[in-house]
Write a protein that holds these residues in place. Structure first.
Motif, PDB file in Angstrom:
ATOM      1  N   VAL A 239    -109.360  46.837  67.329  1.00 26.82           N
ATOM      2  CA  VAL A 239    -109.403  46.080  68.495  1.00 26.82           C
ATOM      3  C   VAL A 239    -108.818  44.903  68.410  1.00 26.82           C
ATOM      4  CG1 VAL A 239    -111.765  45.106  68.063  1.00 26.82           C
ATOM      5  CG2 VAL A 239    -110.613  45.043  70.531  1.00 26.82           C
ATOM      6  N   THR A 240    -107.981  44.370  69.078  1.00 31.80           N
ATOM      7  CA  THR A 240    -107.158  43.170  68.953  1.00 31.80           C
ATOM      8  C   THR A 240    -108.128  42.020  69.690  1.00 31.80           C
ATOM      9  OG1 THR A 240    -105.843  43.514  70.860  1.00 31.80           O
ATOM     10  CG2 THR A 240    -104.802  43.742  68.508  1.00 31.80           C
ATOM     11  N   CYS A 241    -108.457  41.110  69.240  1.00 34.38           N
ATOM     12  CA  CYS A 241    -109.472  40.152  69.869  1.00 34.38           C
ATOM     13  C   CYS A 241    -108.977  38.573  69.482  1.00 34.38           C
ATOM     14  CB  CYS A 241    -110.907  40.436  69.596  1.00 34.38           C
ATOM     15  SG  CYS A 241    -111.073  40.568  67.817  1.00 34.38           S
ATOM     16  N   PHE A 242    -109.853  37.696  69.810  1.00 28.88           N
ATOM     17  CA  PHE A 242    -109.638  36.414  69.440  1.00 28.88           C
ATOM     18  C   PHE A 242    -110.722  35.635  69.040  1.00 28.88           C
ATOM     19  CE2 PHE A 242    -109.586  36.397  74.313  1.00 28.88           C
ATOM     20  CZ  PHE A 242    -110.728  35.675  74.439  1.00 28.88           C
ATOM     21  N   ILE A 243    -110.798  34.616  68.319  1.00 28.16           N
ATOM     22  CA  ILE A 243    -111.925  33.941  67.540  1.00 28.16           C
ATOM     23  C   ILE A 243    -112.513  32.827  68.638  1.00 28.16           C
ATOM     24  CG2 ILE A 243    -112.799  32.358  65.959  1.00 28.16           C
ATOM     25  CD1 ILE A 243    -112.092  34.934  64.764  1.00 28.16           C
ATOM     26  N   THR A 244    -113.801  32.923  68.855  1.00 28.14           N
ATOM     27  CA  THR A 244    -114.351  31.974  69.803  1.00 28.14           C
ATOM     28  C   THR A 244    -115.170  31.060  68.900  1.00 28.14           C
ATOM     29  OG1 THR A 244    -116.320  33.552  69.910  1.00 28.14           O
ATOM     30  CG2 THR A 244    -114.211  33.880  71.409  1.00 28.14           C
TER      31      THR A 244
ATOM     32  N   PHE B 191    -109.552  47.169  74.739  1.00 24.46           N
ATOM     33  CA  PHE B 191    -110.754  47.319  74.110  1.00 24.46           C
ATOM     34  C   PHE B 191    -111.456  48.756  74.267  1.00 24.46           C
ATOM     35  CE2 PHE B 191    -115.491  45.926  72.884  1.00 24.46           C
ATOM     36  CZ  PHE B 191    -115.236  46.405  71.549  1.00 24.46           C
ATOM     37  N   ILE B 192    -111.659  48.947  75.643  1.00 19.67           N
ATOM     38  CA  ILE B 192    -112.254  50.259  75.938  1.00 19.67           C
ATOM     39  C   ILE B 192    -111.431  51.427  75.724  1.00 19.67           C
ATOM     40  CG2 ILE B 192    -112.685  51.444  78.015  1.00 19.67           C
ATOM     41  CD1 ILE B 192    -113.767  48.868  79.264  1.00 19.67           C
ATOM     42  N   HIS B 193    -110.116  51.272  76.067  1.00 17.08           N
ATOM     43  CA  HIS B 193    -109.038  52.141  75.516  1.00 17.08           C
ATOM     44  C   HIS B 193    -108.789  52.698  74.212  1.00 17.08           C
ATOM     45  CE1 HIS B 193    -106.852  51.632  79.670  1.00 17.08           C
ATOM     46  NE2 HIS B 193    -107.843  52.447  79.855  1.00 17.08           N
ATOM     47  N   GLY B 194    -109.433  51.754  73.324  1.00 21.06           N
ATOM     48  CA  GLY B 194    -109.563  52.023  71.947  1.00 21.06           C
ATOM     49  C   GLY B 194    -110.681  52.784  71.387  1.00 21.06           C
TER      50      GLY B 194
ATOM     51  N   LEU C 185    -117.102  50.745  63.833  1.00 20.55           N
ATOM     52  CA  LEU C 185    -117.265  51.910  63.999  1.00 20.55           C
ATOM     53  C   LEU C 185    -117.322  52.571  65.557  1.00 20.55           C
ATOM     54  CD1 LEU C 185    -120.056  52.949  61.424  1.00 20.55           C
ATOM     55  CD2 LEU C 185    -117.365  53.242  61.394  1.00 20.55           C
ATOM     56  N   GLU C 186    -118.045  51.630  66.321  1.00 24.18           N
ATOM     57  CA  GLU C 186    -118.552  52.079  67.772  1.00 24.18           C
ATOM     58  C   GLU C 186    -119.021  50.751  68.394  1.00 24.18           C
ATOM     59  OE1 GLU C 186    -120.979  55.067  68.193  1.00 24.18           O
ATOM     60  OE2 GLU C 186    -122.569  54.205  67.045  1.00 24.18           O
ATOM     61  N   LEU C 187    -119.032  50.936  69.931  1.00 27.91           N
ATOM     62  CA  LEU C 187    -119.879  49.827  70.474  1.00 27.91           C
ATOM     63  C   LEU C 187    -121.149  50.240  70.649  1.00 27.91           C
ATOM     64  CD1 LEU C 187    -118.543  47.220  72.014  1.00 27.91           C
ATOM     65  CD2 LEU C 187    -118.608  48.492  74.094  1.00 27.91           C
ATOM     66  N   TYR C 188    -121.856  49.398  70.258  1.00 33.74           N
ATOM     67  CA  TYR C 188    -123.542  49.412  70.366  1.00 33.74           C
ATOM     68  C   TYR C 188    -123.992  48.395  71.055  1.00 33.74           C
ATOM     69  CZ  TYR C 188    -128.465  50.295  69.080  1.00 33.74           C
ATOM     70  OH  TYR C 188    -129.738  50.160  69.146  1.00 33.74           O
TER      71      TYR C 188
ATOM     72  N   SER D 296    -105.276  55.773  93.731  1.00 32.18           N
ATOM     73  CA  SER D 296    -106.558  55.683  94.312  1.00 32.18           C
ATOM     74  C   SER D 296    -107.403  56.856  93.948  1.00 32.18           C
ATOM     75  CB  SER D 296    -106.414  55.370  95.755  1.00 32.18           C
ATOM     76  OG  SER D 296    -107.765  54.895  95.885  1.00 32.18           O
ATOM     77  N   PRO D 297    -108.104  56.770  92.897  1.00 33.20           N
ATOM     78  CA  PRO D 297    -108.301  55.654  92.018  1.00 33.20           C
ATOM     79  C   PRO D 297    -107.126  55.296  90.974  1.00 33.20           C
ATOM     80  CG  PRO D 297    -109.394  57.758  90.901  1.00 33.20           C
ATOM     81  CD  PRO D 297    -108.588  57.998  92.386  1.00 33.20           C
ATOM     82  N   ALA D 298    -106.854  54.018  90.710  1.00 32.20           N
ATOM     83  CA  ALA D 298    -105.485  53.626  89.961  1.00 32.20           C
ATOM     84  C   ALA D 298    -105.739  54.072  88.550  1.00 32.20           C
ATOM     85  CB  ALA D 298    -105.352  52.123  90.104  1.00 32.20           C
ATOM     86  N   ILE D 299    -104.955  55.097  88.276  1.00 38.02           N
ATOM     87  CA  ILE D 299    -105.255  55.593  86.508  1.00 38.02           C
ATOM     88  C   ILE D 299    -103.583  55.547  86.216  1.00 38.02           C
ATOM     89  CG2 ILE D 299    -105.463  57.744  85.360  1.00 38.02           C
ATOM     90  CD1 ILE D 299    -107.627  58.580  87.497  1.00 38.02           C
ATOM     91  N   GLN D 300    -103.747  54.992  84.820  1.00 36.79           N
ATOM     92  CA  GLN D 300    -102.436  54.977  84.224  1.00 36.79           C
ATOM     93  C   GLN D 300    -102.291  56.109  83.143  1.00 36.79           C
ATOM     94  OE1 GLN D 300    -102.363  50.921  82.676  1.00 36.79           O
ATOM     95  NE2 GLN D 300    -101.337  50.042  84.499  1.00 36.79           N
ATOM     96  N   LYS D 301    -101.377  56.114  82.445  1.00 33.78           N
ATOM     97  CA  LYS D 301    -101.146  57.302  81.415  1.00 33.78           C
ATOM     98  C   LYS D 301    -102.119  57.240  80.498  1.00 33.78           C
ATOM     99  CE  LYS D 301     -97.779  59.880  78.864  1.00 33.78           C
ATOM    100  NZ  LYS D 301     -96.535  59.711  78.310  1.00 33.78           N
ATOM    101  N   ILE D 302    -102.398  55.800  79.998  1.00 33.74           N
ATOM    102  CA  ILE D 302    -103.336  55.547  79.091  1.00 33.74           C
ATOM    103  C   ILE D 302    -104.551  55.962  79.316  1.00 33.74           C
ATOM    104  CG2 ILE D 302    -103.544  53.257  79.492  1.00 33.74           C
ATOM    105  CD1 ILE D 302    -103.761  54.872  75.894  1.00 33.74           C
ATOM    106  N   ASP D 303    -105.079  55.584  80.636  1.00 33.96           N
ATOM    107  CA  ASP D 303    -106.405  56.318  80.967  1.00 33.96           C
ATOM    108  C   ASP D 303    -106.443  57.517  80.890  1.00 33.96           C
ATOM    109  OD1 ASP D 303    -107.152  53.403  81.776  1.00 33.96           O
ATOM    110  OD2 ASP D 303    -105.751  53.520  83.579  1.00 33.96           O
TER     111      ASP D 303
END
Length: 609
Positions: free
Chosen positions: A212-217, A312-315, A283-286, A335-342
């Motif tokens: 995941v790409t994220c930023f430092i807080t 993040f969710i797509h990864g 590893l995963e979201l917990y 509707s529903p809005a679905i892109q190819k990655i979804d």
């Protein structure tokens, strides 16, 4: 006795002297059992017998199986199996925190854990830790065979002691781990000895990292953890904190940047605005946070706005090596809005549930190059540009695709194949693998006719002691499945049954149902197409998307859901995985039912009628 432990690696082991086991998220445990005492202990020597009474009860109930091998000591992992390659980390953690005997007993009955055995330390009172791993594994295999215990993990089996096999090919087992979203792999050298309490390099754990790409807080002063976040709209969402993976010079540089650009500081934290973008593997979201996050690299090429909860969710699931998604942001549904990655994300997550139905079947797909906004076309023949890993077979003069693996499935998804249609038999025989009734009303407004027909058919199945499964077609009707033992009944024999059911429905309610082939003579009645169940005909696969404007899915149902409130549009691509996570897969026992289907007596009756 403290167990032998694997070392973490970020590289796939090289050489021919390695064997590979699936790694599961659970509690490492050692079973000590002599003729007078049984102990289940954690890696720290604490008793696990009270936390997992179902394992102790199973062993005691089946003591006669194990008696010839006592005293014995087995090494393994206590898990709550989600599938054959993945354990549910959250659920086993909840079990581990329980202290109420009643609550533990309730969980042990409702959701029993399995003890996956991967090594043997002592057998018949003889210690064998000085033998090579390959030899120990062979002894363990023989032990499981003689005890008639499962030779691979199976979440549906009532046998709670199961064998954890090893594999010679890393790639074969890795594809399964990726497909089923498992934790990873443990590589073991064939000649290793079992060494008590040692973290060894002859056992290596290679994990199924997500990125995941994220930023430092923020930076936490007391423990040197770096906190991360992503944007959801304009709100910063915390996704976890890390300390591992940074080189000393990287850690010092990152701390200095945070210190020099702080927006707030208190006794615990130094905080900064989103600016420093990084890539983290985990590893995963917990419980909303990353598990086992490791710093991977700085992303100086990104702006914080690119670090979003959506990406993040797509990864959350990895794609197999060799699969690339082109034009990921292409809109496919409005509707529903679905892109190819979804869409690809859905295929990846639904793959463990749909691939068993596609396996060894001639595949016909319907492709939508422009999503539902443009024309579609059927594709039976494999295109010339298909990659080498796509399996094909020649039948009826057509080079059909056989979708037996995740890579092929996702490649088809990238080609914008929305619908997956399959015949009733596999490529291995010409006899049907199931009977399917396609209850197709004149329009969606007449969906109630399909519900009524399904109710009548369920009554008959129950009276005949037959096992039936039901799903939406994803378009405007319902489909009822009767799984059959493989290569047993001919289409001519199953036609006797489908004809009987069709005639029964028409006689039961001639104003609602018909077997009239000509559309203009059907009126507003539901057509019972008993002729459709034949060699060469196809049906939409369970969990296949449909090219409808609502992004509906051919969704397996529980029978109690088939009522007047049922609606086709309640089952859309964005909702299906959450539905399975919430209530399970209604087709989970479909293939198991093949062996239990008592179709023979019914067929004998119809033949003699």
């Amino acid at each position: 006795m403290k167990p032998m432990l694997p070392s973490l690696t970020f590289e796939v082991p090289k050489g021919e002297d390695w064997l590979y086991e699936v790694k599961y998220d659970g509690f490492r445990a050692i079973l000590h059992w002599n003729k007078n005492e049984m102990k289940l202990e954690s890696r720290n020597g604490k008793s696990l017998s009270e936390l997992f009474p179902e394992i102790i009860s199973y062993l005691e109930t089946n003591k006669s199986k194990f008696a010839p091998f006592l005293p014995l000591t087995l090494d393994g992992e206590l898990v709550l199996l989600e599938n054959a390659y993945k354990a549910n980390f959250g659920s086993i953690q909840v079990r581990g925190r329980m202290r109420s005997k009643d609550r533990i007993a309730e969980k042990a009955t409702a959701s029993p854990c399995r003890f996956l055995i991967f090594d043997v330390i002592e057998l018949r009172g003889k210690t064998i830790i000085n033998k090579q791993y390959e030899w120990r594994k062979a002894q363990l295999t023989s032990f499981f065979n003689r005890c008639s215990l499962p030779l691979q993990p199976n979440e549906d089996s009532s046998e709670l002691i199961q064998f954890l096999p090893s594999y010679k090919s890393f790639n074969d087992v890795w594809e399964k781990v990726v497909l089923y979203d498992g934790e990873g792999i443990v590589a073991k050298q064939v000649n290793n000895k079992w060494e008590e309490g040692k973290r060894t390099t002859s056992w290596l754990k290679y994990k199924n990292w997500k990125y995941v790409t994220c930023f430092i807080t923020a930076y936490e002063k007391s423990n040197s953890y770096f906190y991360t976040g992503v944007f959801q709209n304009e709100e910063i969402i915390s996704i976890g904190h890390f300390i591992f993976g940074l080189k000393p010079e990287e850690k010092n540089a990152l701390f200095k940047i945070i210190k020099d650009n702080k927006t707030e500081e208190d006794s615990r934290f130094i905080k900064v605005d989103p600016a420093i973008c990084i890539e983290v593997k985990y590893l995963e979201l917990y419980e909303g946070q990353m598990r086992e996050p490791h710093f991977h690299q700085f992303r100086f090429d990104l702006k914080p706005e690119a670090c979003t909860m959506n990406q993040f969710i797509h990864g959350q699931r990895n794609l197999p090596p060799g699969i690339e998604i082109t034009h990921p942001n292409k809109p496919l549904w409005e509707s529903p809005a679905i892109q190819k990655i979804d869409f690809i994300h859905y295929l990846s997550e639904i793959s463990p549930y749909i691939l068993p139905f596609l396996k060894d079947r001639l595949l016909t797909v319907i492709r939508y190059p422009h999503g539902v906004f443009g024309e579609s076309f059927y594709q039976k023949s494999c295109p010339d540009y298909a990659p080498d890993f796509v399996e094909t077979i020649m039948a009826e003069g057509i080079e059909y695709i056989v979708c037996n693996q995740l890579k092929t499935f996702l490649w088809l998804g990238n080609q914008l194949a929305f619908e997956y249609h399959i015949p009733f038999q596999t490529i291995n025989n010409h006899k049907p693998s199931e009977i399917v009734f396609d209850l197709d009303p004149p329009s969606r407004d007449d969906f109630g006719l399909a519900v009524k027909a399904a109710g009548y058919i369920k009554e008959i199945l129950d009276q005949l002691n037959l096992i039936g499964f039901v799903k939406t077609s994803g378009n405007k009707g319902l489909q009822i499945y009767l799984p059959l033992p493989e290569n047993t009944y001919s289409y001519e024999e199953t036609r006797l049954f489908t004809t009987f059911i069709a005639n029964y429905l028409v006689s039961k309610d001639p104003d609602s149902f018909t077997i009239e082939r000509m559309k203009k003579k059907r009126g507003d009645r539901l057509y019972i197409d008993y002729i459709q169940h034949a060699e060469g005909k196809t049906i939409i696969a369970p969990y296949s998307p449909r090219g409808t404007k609502e992004a509906t899915v051919a969704t397996p149902l529980y029978w109690e859901e088939v009522n007047e409130q049922l609606s086709i549009v309640d089952f859309q691509i964005p909702d299906i995985i959450q539905r399975i996570n919430r209530i399970g897969d209604p087709f989970q026992r479909f293939f198991e039912a093949k062996a239990n289907q008592k179709f023979g007596p019914v067929l004998d009756f119809l033949k003699n009628k």
